[in-house]
Design an enzyme around this catalytic site. Structure first.
Site, short mmCIF file in Angstrom:
data_model
loop_
_atom_site.label_atom_id
_atom_site.label_comp_id
_atom_site.label_asym_id
_atom_site.label_seq_id
_atom_site.Cartn_x
_atom_site.Cartn_y
_atom_site.Cartn_z
N ALA A 48 -11.90 -1.29 5.99
CA ALA A 48 -10.83 -1.15 6.99
C ALA A 48 -9.53 -0.98 6.22
CB ALA A 48 -10.78 -2.38 7.88
N TYR A 88 -5.14 5.15 -9.32
CA TYR A 88 -6.31 4.38 -8.88
C TYR A 88 -7.57 4.81 -9.64
CZ TYR A 88 -3.68 2.32 -5.05
OH TYR A 88 -2.76 1.60 -4.32
N TRP A 106 -7.58 -7.14 5.29
CA TRP A 106 -6.15 -7.32 5.47
C TRP A 106 -5.90 -8.32 6.59
CZ3 TRP A 106 -3.38 -5.55 1.66
CH2 TRP A 106 -3.78 -4.39 0.97
N CYS A 133 0.82 -1.23 0.00
CA CYS A 133 0.00 0.00 0.00
C CYS A 133 0.85 1.27 0.00
CB CYS A 133 -0.91 0.00 1.23
SG CYS A 133 -1.88 1.51 1.39
#
Length: 327
Positions: A128, A193, A95, A62
């Site tokens: 999340a 993105y 995750w 990330c």
């Protein structure tokens, strides 16, 4: 590959469904707002800055989380803020801390990141996300504001910076840095993105054009200074780097941002190598995790789980011209 890093077509469909509420009627990607945005500081209502109180949760894939980890390294906050690391491939349950013994975070005892979000706010229905900062004394998520988190590390945590730490957010440049970071976010950091998650041709092309128009401008800017703000590394360089280091290995193919590779921009490419070879940047960059996360995970339609062999990653360690050019 670790068994927990395997994904399925179902995982991908679920992941795509998760961002459905972030797609406009025109098919454009509109990233969700951050839920936990309380600032760090010493004023009433702010999060108190203390050694050992907070745990930063991240995934090496990330970019938003990576930049927080880079700043943590550059400022010497490793013993102040602990670090929890998830698998680079996000599962249908979120995750996952599958890299840790027993498949749970050793401090929080959770297997999946959404567990700590549910403990903090049972009514929360968004994704999340990483980075997430958890107050380990209360077991509550206190901040997932990826846009401002590095600035808190640079300012509120200043009493704990190592001796000789870089001033990544100098007071005299903050207004300019903030303005620049906002543009960088919309056109570049989030621009890849917006191209990759677009669900219409028009939305994709709009994001694609804005991305490369901005990269062309930044190529020119970096022909005139070693870093984005002269001869010093700032918060903006960290934010630009995390996109650059993922570009050729992931965004170029998976997100169809394929007008140019970063290696095709002479100034940006040498600048990226310069940063990569600076302690705190390259040593927190995990290309295997990046490739797995984007190519095998929830960003790609890859039913046979084939991991691309390239690109050649050794080029990141080759000589750059920045020090000589701007001595």
């Amino acid at each position: 590959m670790h068994m927990s890093e395997k994904t399925t077509a179902l995982d991908t469909r679920i992941a795509n469904h998760e961002i459905a509420n972030e797609i406009t009627k025109e098919g454009a990607f509109n990233r969700q707002n951050n839920r936990f945005t309380t600032t760090f500081g010493s004023q009433p209502g702010e999060l108190p800055v203390e050694v050992g109180r907070y745990r930063l949760l991240w995934a090496r894939i990330c970019p938003w989380a990576h930049r927080a980890v880079i700043v943590r390294e550059l400022l010497g906050l490793q013993d102040v803020i602990s670090l929890g690391t998830t698998s680079p491939v996000r599962t249908k349950n979120g995750w996952e801390f599958s890299l840790d013994e027993g498949g749970v975070d050793p401090v929080l005892g959770i297997r999946y990141l959404p567990e700590i979000y549910a403990e903090t706010d049972p009514e929360y229905t968004g994704r999340a996300t990483v980075p997430t900062v958890v107050d380990v004394t209360t077991r509550k998520v206190v901040n997932n504001d990826y846009f401002r988190l590095t600035n808190y590390f640079e300012t509120a945590f200043k009493p704990f910076h190592k001796e000789g730490a870089l001033d990544l957010y100098p007071a005299e440049l903050r207004a300019e840095i903030d303005e620049f970071n906002d543009i960088l976010f919309h056109d570049v950091n989030n621009g890849v993105y917006k191209a990759g998650f677009a669900q219409s041709q028009a939305a994709y092309e709009q994001a694609y054009d804005a991305l490369f128009a901005r990269l062309d401008q930044l190529e020119d800017r970096l022909s005139r200074s070693r870093y984005l703000f002269g001869d010093r590394i700032t918060d903006s360089d960290v934010r630009f780097y995390v996109t650059l280091v993922r570009f050729d290995a992931a965004y170029y193919s998976v997100f169809r941002t394929n007008r140019n590779r970063i290696i095709d921009f002479p100034n940006i490419w040498n600048y990226a190598k310069d940063l990569y070879q600076t302690p705190g940047f390259g040593d927190t960059t995990d290309f295997d995790a990046i490739k797995r996360g984007y190519q095998l995970g929830n960003h790609a339609d890859n039913p046979y789980q084939i991991l691309a062999k390239g690109p050649d990653l050794s080029v990141w360690n080759k000589a750059h011209d920045r020090a000589e050019k701007f001595k």
